[in-house]
Design an enzyme around this catalytic site. Structure first.
Site, PDB file in Angstrom:
ATOM      1  N   ASP A 176      73.559  72.306  84.248  1.00 30.34           N
ATOM      2  CA  ASP A 176      72.418  72.721  85.021  1.00 30.34           C
ATOM      3  C   ASP A 176      71.666  71.560  85.503  1.00 30.34           C
ATOM      4  O   ASP A 176      71.087  71.658  86.300  1.00 30.34           O
ATOM      5  CB  ASP A 176      71.494  73.205  83.801  1.00 30.34           C
ATOM      6  CG  ASP A 176      71.286  72.592  82.497  1.00 30.34           C
ATOM      7  OD1 ASP A 176      71.899  71.677  82.387  1.00 30.34           O
ATOM      8  OD2 ASP A 176      70.636  73.234  81.464  1.00 30.34           O
TER       9      ASP A 176
ATOM     10  N   HIS B 298      70.815  71.293  89.168  1.00 28.96           N
ATOM     11  CA  HIS B 298      69.409  71.028  89.554  1.00 28.96           C
ATOM     12  C   HIS B 298      69.284  69.939  90.718  1.00 28.96           C
ATOM     13  O   HIS B 298      68.840  70.101  91.741  1.00 28.96           O
ATOM     14  CB  HIS B 298      68.555  70.404  88.439  1.00 28.96           C
ATOM     15  CG  HIS B 298      67.232  69.813  88.568  1.00 28.96           C
ATOM     16  ND1 HIS B 298      66.078  70.633  88.362  1.00 28.96           N
ATOM     17  CD2 HIS B 298      66.816  68.805  89.132  1.00 28.96           C
ATOM     18  CE1 HIS B 298      65.095  69.835  88.599  1.00 28.96           C
ATOM     19  NE2 HIS B 298      65.484  68.706  89.047  1.00 28.96           N
ATOM     20  N   GLU B 299      70.123  68.765  90.504  1.00 27.88           N
ATOM     21  CA  GLU B 299      69.916  67.818  91.444  1.00 27.88           C
ATOM     22  C   GLU B 299      70.527  68.200  92.932  1.00 27.88           C
ATOM     23  O   GLU B 299      70.109  67.925  94.032  1.00 27.88           O
ATOM     24  CB  GLU B 299      70.659  66.511  91.014  1.00 27.88           C
ATOM     25  CG  GLU B 299      70.354  66.002  89.698  1.00 27.88           C
ATOM     26  CD  GLU B 299      68.650  65.764  89.687  1.00 27.88           C
ATOM     27  OE1 GLU B 299      68.042  65.540  90.774  1.00 27.88           O
ATOM     28  OE2 GLU B 299      67.809  65.673  88.600  1.00 27.88           O
TER      29      GLU B 299
ATOM     30  N   HIS C  13      68.140  70.169  94.826  1.00 24.38           N
ATOM     31  CA  HIS C  13      67.329  69.551  95.642  1.00 24.38           C
ATOM     32  C   HIS C  13      67.915  69.102  97.176  1.00 24.38           C
ATOM     33  O   HIS C  13      66.944  69.136  98.186  1.00 24.38           O
ATOM     34  CB  HIS C  13      67.023  68.060  95.109  1.00 24.38           C
ATOM     35  CG  HIS C  13      65.966  68.160  93.841  1.00 24.38           C
ATOM     36  ND1 HIS C  13      64.826  68.836  94.164  1.00 24.38           N
ATOM     37  CD2 HIS C  13      66.202  67.917  92.622  1.00 24.38           C
ATOM     38  CE1 HIS C  13      64.004  68.758  92.963  1.00 24.38           C
ATOM     39  NE2 HIS C  13      64.856  68.066  92.056  1.00 24.38           N
TER      40      HIS C  13
ATOM     41  N   GLU D   6      60.749  71.292  92.382  1.00 25.15           N
ATOM     42  CA  GLU D   6      61.273  71.354  91.047  1.00 25.15           C
ATOM     43  C   GLU D   6      61.659  72.728  90.464  1.00 25.15           C
ATOM     44  O   GLU D   6      62.838  72.849  89.935  1.00 25.15           O
ATOM     45  CB  GLU D   6      60.291  70.548  90.219  1.00 25.15           C
ATOM     46  CG  GLU D   6      60.290  69.114  90.544  1.00 25.15           C
ATOM     47  CD  GLU D   6      61.775  68.302  89.991  1.00 25.15           C
ATOM     48  OE1 GLU D   6      62.240  68.859  89.101  1.00 25.15           O
ATOM     49  OE2 GLU D   6      62.044  67.506  90.691  1.00 25.15           O
TER      50      GLU D   6
ATOM     51  N   ASP E  74      70.098  85.158  76.249  1.00 25.15           N
ATOM     52  CA  ASP E  74      70.705  84.094  75.317  1.00 25.15           C
ATOM     53  C   ASP E  74      69.643  83.037  75.223  1.00 25.15           C
ATOM     54  O   ASP E  74      68.973  82.654  76.218  1.00 25.15           O
ATOM     55  CB  ASP E  74      71.969  83.636  76.064  1.00 25.15           C
ATOM     56  CG  ASP E  74      72.611  82.438  75.146  1.00 25.15           C
ATOM     57  OD1 ASP E  74      72.209  81.699  74.843  1.00 25.15           O
ATOM     58  OD2 ASP E  74      73.803  83.025  74.536  1.00 25.15           O
TER      59      ASP E  74
ATOM     60  N   GLU F 263      69.923  71.337  77.768  1.00 25.16           N
ATOM     61  CA  GLU F 263      70.022  71.440  76.376  1.00 25.16           C
ATOM     62  C   GLU F 263      71.145  70.829  75.869  1.00 25.16           C
ATOM     63  O   GLU F 263      71.488  70.763  74.667  1.00 25.16           O
ATOM     64  CB  GLU F 263      69.642  72.877  76.019  1.00 25.16           C
ATOM     65  CG  GLU F 263      70.585  73.824  76.282  1.00 25.16           C
ATOM     66  CD  GLU F 263      71.021  74.067  77.749  1.00 25.16           C
ATOM     67  OE1 GLU F 263      71.897  74.794  78.286  1.00 25.16           O
ATOM     68  OE2 GLU F 263      70.232  73.723  78.714  1.00 25.16           O
TER      69      GLU F 263
ATOM     70  N   ASP G  20      65.587  71.784  70.823  1.00 22.94           N
ATOM     71  CA  ASP G  20      65.040  70.402  70.922  1.00 22.94           C
ATOM     72  C   ASP G  20      65.280  69.541  71.784  1.00 22.94           C
ATOM     73  O   ASP G  20      64.476  68.586  71.985  1.00 22.94           O
ATOM     74  CB  ASP G  20      65.089  69.714  69.268  1.00 22.94           C
ATOM     75  CG  ASP G  20      64.506  70.536  68.232  1.00 22.94           C
ATOM     76  OD1 ASP G  20      63.544  71.262  68.342  1.00 22.94           O
ATOM     77  OD2 ASP G  20      65.180  70.515  66.888  1.00 22.94           O
TER      78      ASP G  20
ATOM     79  N   HIS H  40      56.516  68.058  88.212  1.00 24.60           N
ATOM     80  CA  HIS H  40      57.321  68.577  87.065  1.00 24.60           C
ATOM     81  C   HIS H  40      56.369  69.229  86.080  1.00 24.60           C
ATOM     82  O   HIS H  40      56.840  70.449  85.555  1.00 24.60           O
ATOM     83  CB  HIS H  40      57.846  67.496  86.319  1.00 24.60           C
ATOM     84  CG  HIS H  40      59.011  66.564  87.186  1.00 24.60           C
ATOM     85  ND1 HIS H  40      58.423  65.403  87.850  1.00 24.60           N
ATOM     86  CD2 HIS H  40      60.318  66.840  87.610  1.00 24.60           C
ATOM     87  CE1 HIS H  40      59.709  64.937  88.434  1.00 24.60           C
ATOM     88  NE2 HIS H  40      60.669  65.747  88.378  1.00 24.60           N
TER      89      HIS H  40
END
Length: 926
Positions: A415, A419-420, A423, A443, A464, A472, A482, A510
């Site tokens: 992910d 994401h990058e 961009h 973003e 899910d 994550e 977490d 962000h």
């Protein structure tokens, strides 16, 4: 990146590269217009049976509509010519001069549609954010226009020829670096002229500024090294600065890729091999064999060649917007790559790049990140000056990955890679400006597709527990919940959670992204995921333009949904998803602000307001051009322009509520600066008080008196001067070896902080000078340790018959005491002690005859930024007493100016823009 104290002359800043951002960068606010706000976009409510796709969305600061849908008008022939002819045939509908439009792209969609994207050019010069799009269906004689929209700025009259020499423009761009030490070795690449919109517009020269190796900026763990700077070509001052969008590095602009499976011109041949991933698991990889018999991570099986470099621990700054000549792809003597390939993240970056390419090609019909099958380059294993580099970023031409201590490399998360790389797709489509709401959408879209790519590749259901989490899988221990850096199911809304800021996280790119990203993710949960992906991609590629906000994003997704065949029930579900996140017309008016707005979206990026006796003065990009405007602090009447339209930069004003004085520089006004003055009526003459090439500061006015400080370039000596009722300036005498700063003027008295050396100690002394008596009547001395500089006393002000100042401790992180002294030298009073939790740090004071006001800033909280932690304004009675919050507005509060009594004006960012607002008295507890 640490926040820096705000100066008196700028709203401020730093800049960053597009990054995952585990730390928050800062940026300069873009200039906005003084014009009244346009009517709210006509986003239809989601209830009932109405079509929620708006038929018409009016433009902001322009007569051209932002969106027109529901068309089915014939437009046969060549798509670009047909689109242009359609716009020209309806001048009353679109208000667009087709002579100003240049084809930027003509993009066919997988469903037979085509989008023609035009760039607006004023006098042949590109207009920043000016793009207008025409959407076509069918082909040949059956071709029709189904919708039109974008951002076309009407009323531009800016000059097209610079008035300032190129050397001076470049010097101003380099001076825009916030850390002076970074200017050593800095470069400014000239990218040409650009017109900034807003009123008549501003002609600027655009530079990409890359700092040198000095200073404290560095990569800062974010890759934040380059800035885009626009310098006003008529005044030589910085008009706008924001995050870098550097050209693609040389390594990413190689010769066209060979046909999949073929050898390259430099002798690379396709091969297959194995390499361990970051978890030590073997992975099959597409590689290339070099002519020397060795192997490297270059995948030649797709139209877009995929190459992965291992930086070997070199500094991330060496790869930010550049590719070192000695950089080489991750290599192995055999097709079986060593364990280090996985430990450094190279295997995962390489494999993930292929997965992302396949997602965009197979699911959305896009050929690579640039849409043209261009090479895809990744760099892993970078450091932050030898320490772990705790981020990943897209630098305009490639992905760069670091790693957090105790975590897997960032490239190990699909992910994050998605994401990058998204961009990059954004840069080659809507190119959303990386500031404020457009930056938050940038973003959000990267988050959405990053997660969609991972969910699709892993076969996860949308319900899910890990589907909505970003990053994550990076933690070596702990739960995914977490570990996640962000989550798209955090249920944040505009009205409850929007963080309005000018100087934190590039305007909150962000911090606010999951408001819009959460709405998109809800759309994906509601619709079939493939359908949702196609709708969101169509909105990105074919509807959004660089300066769009959340509402424009909502309308783009709805319009794209109708194009993709969604029925009214599905469209209402999409609208409901945006409603649930508060992205609907008028959300800024539902934020519960307790301040009265004097000017919405008011200031220029380098402006701070001043006020006195019921009037404010502010530099703004208004309907009559960039200049100084004035209005009443009770909001009555319309703003009036004060400065002449002479092509110069007019700013750094002072006022006593009747008269304004200010500084003009640049343009055709000759070298140096000029002090101008005019009555606040806007109808009186503008008079010149002084022309000088010396450094000018501390401009003040009170009744018939004007004061200012000049620093002689040859001697470095600073002196104060007084102009009484238009007479020639008279110098205020200082003892030999003494200097001054912080000039203040009120009712026949001049104040300043005087400095001199007493042995190895620096003395700073708040001082009062009587104009009538011609002498100093009060001087309060203080000592600072050797080497600590002359800034132990600061922000001197005359108010209520007393001299007010800040006494700052040696510890730069400590709080300051607000003190006042009698103007006859008879004694000091502590108005607010440094021990108070409301005592200021890094503040500039402003005061009326009753109260002292200031901004209280905080370090970034351990739990992350909240509205409560953003800069807030406080006020304390001049005679002393408890400090109170000026306003309970949620967002950042900046550049406060005292009027009379307890009334103040300031720039408030609660609504996601810089509004000039006012309050009559403190709000008290919040």
């Amino acid at each position: 990146m640490p926040q820096h104290p705000r100066t008196a002359r700028t709203l401020a800043v730093a800049a960053a590269t597009v990054a995952l951002a585990l730390t928050a960068p800062t940026a300069l606010a873009a200039p906005t217009a003084l014009a009244a706000p346009a009517p709210a976009p006509a986003s239809a409510p989601s209830a009932g049976g109405a079509d929620p796709v708006p038929a018409l969305v009016e433009g902001r600061d322009t007569a051209a509509p932002q969106l027109v849908t529901g068309l089915a008008e014939p437009a046969p022939g060549d798509p670009v010519r047909a689109a242009r002819d359609h716009l020209a045939a309806h001048p009353e509908r679109y208000r667009v001069d087709t002579g100003e439009l240049t084809e930027l792209a003509s993009t066919p969609g997988p469903d037979g549609r085509r989008t023609v994207r035009f760039e607006q050019r004023h006098g042949g010069i590109p207009v920043l954010g000016g793009q207008y799009l025409v959407h076509l269906t069918g082909q040949g004689d059956a071709q029709k226009v189904e919708s039109v929209g974008g951002r076309y700025f009407t009323g531009l009259t800016a000059p097209t020829t610079p008035a300032v020499p190129a050397e001076a423009l470049r010097a101003a761009a380099l001076d825009a670096l916030s850390d002076p030490q970074q200017r050593t070795g800095a470069t400014a690449e000239d990218l040409g002229a650009v017109v900034l919109p807003g009123g008549p517009g501003r002609l600027t020269e655009h530079y990409t500024v890359r700092p040198g190796t000095g200073g404290t900026g560095g990569t800062g763990g974010t890759g934040a090294t380059a800035r885009e700077v626009y310098v006003d070509a008529t005044t030589g001052t910085v008009a706008l600065a924001h995050d870098a969008r550097a050209p693609r590095p040389a390594a990413a602009t190689t010769a066209p890729a060979p046909a999949p499976g073929a050898a390259t011109a430099d002798g690379l041949r396709p091969a297959t091999g194995t390499a361990p991933d970051a978890h030590g698991r073997p992975a099959a990889v597409n590689i290339a064999q070099r002519p020397d018999g060795g192997y490297q991570l270059t995948d030649l099986t797709r139209p877009a060649a995929v190459t992965t470099y291992d930086a070997g621990g070199r500094d991330a700054g060496d790869f930010d917007h550049v590719m070192p000549a000695d950089a080489v792809p991750a290599s192995s003597p055999t097709p079986a790559f060593p364990a280090a390939t996985g430990d450094d993240g190279a295997t995962d970056a390489h494999v993930n790049a292929g997965i992302v390419y396949d997602f965009y090609r197979d699911r959305l019909g896009r050929n690579g990140l640039d849409g043209q099958g261009g090479p895809i380059v990744s760099v892993v294993n970078v450091s932050d000056h030898g320490a772990p580099f705790p981020n990943a970023f897209w630098d305009g031409g490639k992905m760069v990955y670091g790693a957090l201590p105790g975590h897997y490399p960032f490239s190990a998360a699909l992910d994050v890679s998605g994401h990058e790389m998204t961009h990059a797709v954004i840069d080659h489509t809507a190119n959303l400006t990386y500031f404020g709401q457009s930056g938050a959408m940038n973003e959000a879209l990267a988050d959405y597709f990053g997660n969609a790519i991972e969910v699709t590749a892993r076969g996860l259901a949308m319900d899910d527990p890990t589907a909505a989490l970003l990053g994550e899988s990076l933690c070596r221990t702990g739960t995914p919940q977490d570990c996640a850096n962000r989550r798209l199911d955090d249920h944040r809304t505009t009205v409850d959670d929007y963080l309005g800021t000018l100087d934190v996280d590039t305007g909150g790119v962000h911090l606010n992204s999951t408001i819009f990203g959460g709405a998109l993710w809800d759309v994906r949960r509601t619709l079939d995921p493939l359908t949702a992906d196609r709708v969101v991609y169509h909105a990105l590629a074919d509807y959004l333009t660089p300066s769009d906000d959340f509402l424009a994003g909502r309308d783009a997704v709805l319009a794209a949904g109708r194009d993709q065949g969604l029925d009214k029930r599905q469209l209402r579900a999409v609208a409901t998803a945006f409603d649930a996140h508060g992205i609907r017309a008028g959300w800024q008016q539902r934020l519960g602000m307790d301040a009265r707005t004097l000017l919405p979206a008011a200031p220029n990026g380098q402006a701070t307001p001043v006020a006195a006796n019921g009037h404010w003065v502010l530099l703004a990009d208004g309907p009559d051009g960039n200049g100084l405007y004035t209005g009443t602090t009770d909001g009555r009447g319309k703003p009036v322009r004060l400065s002449p339209q002479d092509g110069r930069f007019h700013s750094w004003a002072a006022t006593d509520g009747t008269t304004a004085v200010w500084e003009a520089q640049g343009g055709t006004g000759g070298p140096g600066k000029e002090i101008l003055t005019a009555p606040l009526t806007g109808t009186g003459p503008v008079r010149s008080l002084l022309r000088t090439t010396d450094s000018l500061d501390g401009l003040q006015v009170s009744g018939p008196d004007t004061a200012y400080a000049l620093t002689d370039h040859t001697t470095g000596r600073t002196r104060a001067y007084l102009v009484h009722d238009g007479a020639p300036a008279v110098g205020i005498p200082l003892p030999e070896g003494h200097g001054l700063f912080g000039l203040t003027l009120r009712d026949g008295l001049i104040g300043w902080t005087e400095t001199w050396q007493d042995g190895d100690r620096t003395v700073t002394a708040p001082t009062v000078y009587s104009i009538a008596a011609g002498k100093v009547t009060a001087q309060y001395t203080a000592h600072a340790p050797a080497g600590s500089g002359p800034s132990r006393t600061s922000s001197t002000l005359l108010a209520g018959g007393r001299l007010v100042w800040l006494d700052t401790p040696v510890d730069p992180a400590g709080r300051s005491t607000i003190r006042s002294g009698a103007v006859d030298g008879s004694g000091i009073v502590d108005v607010l002690a440094a021990s108070s939790p409301q005592a200021p740090r890094f503040a500039t004071l402003t005061a009326s005859d009753q109260a002292i006001s200031y901004q209280l800033t905080s370090a970034k909280p351990a739990g992350g930024w909240t509205n409560a932690a953003l800069p807030k304004l406080w006020q304390v009675p001049l005679a002393g007493g408890p400090a109170q919050r000026v306003s309970c507005d949620r967002g950042g509060q900046y550049a406060v100016a005292a009027d009379r009594g307890t009334r103040v004006v300031w720039l408030d960012a609660t609504a996601g823009r810089a509004d000039l607002v006012t309050r009559e008295r403190p709000a008290g507890g919040c």
